[in-house]
Design a protein around this motif. Structure first.
Motif, PDB file in Angstrom:
ATOM      1  N   GLN A  76       4.474   7.787  -2.630  1.00 35.97           N
ATOM      2  CA  GLN A  76       4.436   6.838  -1.521  1.00 35.97           C
ATOM      3  C   GLN A  76       4.110   5.433  -2.044  1.00 35.97           C
ATOM      4  O   GLN A  76       3.167   4.799  -1.613  1.00 35.97           O
ATOM      5  CB  GLN A  76       3.398   7.279  -0.476  1.00 35.97           C
ATOM      6  N   GLU A  77       4.921   4.962  -2.984  1.00 35.76           N
ATOM      7  CA  GLU A  77       4.617   3.690  -3.630  1.00 35.76           C
ATOM      8  C   GLU A  77       5.325   2.503  -2.997  1.00 35.76           C
ATOM      9  O   GLU A  77       5.287   1.399  -3.531  1.00 35.76           O
ATOM     10  CB  GLU A  77       4.927   3.765  -5.123  1.00 35.76           C
ATOM     11  N   ASN A  78       5.954   2.681  -1.841  1.00 38.57           N
ATOM     12  CA  ASN A  78       6.694   1.592  -1.200  1.00 38.57           C
ATOM     13  C   ASN A  78       5.808   0.385  -0.907  1.00 38.57           C
ATOM     14  O   ASN A  78       6.223  -0.756  -1.101  1.00 38.57           O
ATOM     15  CB  ASN A  78       7.347   2.075   0.090  1.00 38.57           C
ATOM     16  N   VAL A  79       4.604   0.619  -0.446  1.00 29.20           N
ATOM     17  CA  VAL A  79       3.685  -0.479  -0.136  1.00 29.20           C
ATOM     18  C   VAL A  79       3.285  -1.206  -1.413  1.00 29.20           C
ATOM     19  O   VAL A  79       3.186  -2.430  -1.443  1.00 29.20           O
ATOM     20  CB  VAL A  79       2.432   0.054   0.600  1.00 29.20           C
ATOM     21  N   LEU A  80       3.084  -0.445  -2.483  1.00 30.34           N
ATOM     22  CA  LEU A  80       2.715  -1.055  -3.758  1.00 30.34           C
ATOM     23  C   LEU A  80       3.840  -1.942  -4.283  1.00 30.34           C
ATOM     24  O   LEU A  80       3.593  -3.035  -4.799  1.00 30.34           O
ATOM     25  CB  LEU A  80       2.363   0.017  -4.784  1.00 30.34           C
ATOM     26  N   VAL A  81       5.068  -1.485  -4.141  1.00 28.87           N
ATOM     27  CA  VAL A  81       6.214  -2.285  -4.589  1.00 28.87           C
ATOM     28  C   VAL A  81       6.280  -3.573  -3.770  1.00 28.87           C
ATOM     29  O   VAL A  81       6.495  -4.660  -4.317  1.00 28.87           O
ATOM     30  CB  VAL A  81       7.524  -1.478  -4.475  1.00 28.87           C
ATOM     31  N   GLY A  82       6.073  -3.467  -2.476  1.00 28.44           N
ATOM     32  CA  GLY A  82       6.061  -4.659  -1.624  1.00 28.44           C
ATOM     33  C   GLY A  82       4.966  -5.631  -2.027  1.00 28.44           C
ATOM     34  O   GLY A  82       5.190  -6.846  -2.103  1.00 28.44           O
ATOM     35  N   GLY A  83       3.768  -5.114  -2.298  1.00 29.01           N
ATOM     36  CA  GLY A  83       2.670  -5.975  -2.749  1.00 29.01           C
ATOM     37  C   GLY A  83       2.978  -6.642  -4.071  1.00 29.01           C
ATOM     38  O   GLY A  83       2.683  -7.828  -4.278  1.00 29.01           O
ATOM     39  N   PHE A  84       3.609  -5.902  -4.985  1.00 31.61           N
ATOM     40  CA  PHE A  84       3.994  -6.469  -6.272  1.00 31.61           C
ATOM     41  C   PHE A  84       4.998  -7.595  -6.074  1.00 31.61           C
ATOM     42  O   PHE A  84       4.885  -8.665  -6.695  1.00 31.61           O
ATOM     43  CB  PHE A  84       4.580  -5.374  -7.164  1.00 31.61           C
ATOM     44  N   PHE A  85       5.979  -7.412  -5.201  1.00 32.83           N
ATOM     45  CA  PHE A  85       6.967  -8.456  -4.938  1.00 32.83           C
ATOM     46  C   PHE A  85       6.316  -9.689  -4.317  1.00 32.83           C
ATOM     47  O   PHE A  85       6.700 -10.821  -4.614  1.00 32.83           O
ATOM     48  CB  PHE A  85       8.094  -7.943  -4.054  1.00 32.83           C
ATOM     49  N   VAL A  86       5.339  -9.491  -3.437  1.00 36.67           N
ATOM     50  CA  VAL A  86       4.640 -10.631  -2.836  1.00 36.67           C
ATOM     51  C   VAL A  86       3.922 -11.438  -3.915  1.00 36.67           C
ATOM     52  O   VAL A  86       4.004 -12.671  -3.957  1.00 36.67           O
ATOM     53  CB  VAL A  86       3.646 -10.155  -1.746  1.00 36.67           C
ATOM     54  N   ILE A  87       3.215 -10.745  -4.801  1.00 35.86           N
ATOM     55  CA  ILE A  87       2.493 -11.452  -5.872  1.00 35.86           C
ATOM     56  C   ILE A  87       3.470 -12.158  -6.803  1.00 35.86           C
ATOM     57  O   ILE A  87       3.250 -13.302  -7.207  1.00 35.86           O
ATOM     58  CB  ILE A  87       1.578 -10.486  -6.642  1.00 35.86           C
ATOM     59  N   MET A  88       4.582 -11.503  -7.149  1.00 38.85           N
ATOM     60  CA  MET A  88       5.563 -12.146  -8.023  1.00 38.85           C
ATOM     61  C   MET A  88       6.192 -13.358  -7.336  1.00 38.85           C
ATOM     62  O   MET A  88       6.489 -14.359  -7.988  1.00 38.85           O
ATOM     63  CB  MET A  88       6.655 -11.148  -8.429  1.00 38.85           C
ATOM     64  N   GLY A  89       6.396 -13.281  -6.028  1.00 35.69           N
ATOM     65  CA  GLY A  89       6.905 -14.438  -5.288  1.00 35.69           C
ATOM     66  C   GLY A  89       5.920 -15.590  -5.320  1.00 35.69           C
ATOM     67  O   GLY A  89       6.302 -16.758  -5.472  1.00 35.69           O
ATOM     68  N   TYR A  90       4.635 -15.266  -5.202  1.00 30.13           N
ATOM     69  CA  TYR A  90       3.613 -16.303  -5.295  1.00 30.13           C
ATOM     70  C   TYR A  90       3.630 -16.954  -6.675  1.00 30.13           C
ATOM     71  O   TYR A  90       3.548 -18.179  -6.801  1.00 30.13           O
ATOM     72  CB  TYR A  90       2.226 -15.714  -5.017  1.00 30.13           C
TER      73      TYR A  90
END
Length: 167
Positions: free
Chosen positions: A79-93
């Motif tokens: 269930q790593e979908n949320v983790l992937v989303g969080g990673f993308f948010v940080i990379m966008g920042y």
């Protein structure tokens, strides 16, 4: 009268601690600005830790698919979908942070003038590692393809897609 004096003392202590906090914050900003003028932007070290904390469970979940057949364990670990989303948010920042001027809320004009150079600099920051890892593990990938009797033409296509990062 004693309560008023006590309140005044507490207010002074609170104001003094607030002033100290502001001074410490300003010192931290000055330190970041000093670091950033030495050779580009200052690195925000805690972001690396956040990225690692998000990526490690993703890596473990990907490997769990090959290491167990227990459906409960698979449901919990994948269930790593949320983790992937969080990673993308940080990379966008990070992408936004690196493309702005220090101390301003404006884009860096040099990066806007030639966005293709910015794009290629970002790609080339990780592409050599991608080539190295792909080359080191290529025999394993080819062996797996041969085990499943994949035609050589399709194996060659997979190699081209992998090296060009179009997979």
């Amino acid at each position: 009268c004693e309560r008023v004096e006590e309140t005044l003392v507490q207010t002074r202590v609170g104001a003094a601690s607030a002033v100290r906090a502001v001074q410490q914050g300003m010192a931290a900003v000055e330190k970041l600005e000093a670091r950033s003028t030495k050779g580009g932007k200052a690195r925000i070290d805690c972001i690396d830790g956040c990225c690692f904390a998000l990526v490690l469970p993703i890596i473990l979940a990907h490997s769990a698919r090959f290491s167990t057949t227990n459906k409960t364990v698979l449901k919990v670990l994948t269930q790593e979908n949320v983790l992937v989303g969080g990673f993308f948010v940080i990379m966008g920042y990070i992408a936004a942070y690196t493309s702005t001027k220090v101390g301003e809320r404006a884009a860096d004009e040099r990066k806007l003038a030639k966005p293709e150079l910015y794009f290629w600099s970002r790609v080339m920051s990780y592409y050599p590692l991608h080539v190295l890892v792909t080359t080191v593990f290529a025999p394993m990938f080819v062996a797996i393809e041969r085990y499943y009797k994949t035609p050589w033409s399709k194996t060659g296509l997979h190699v081209v897609l992998n090296y060009s990062m179009l997979q």
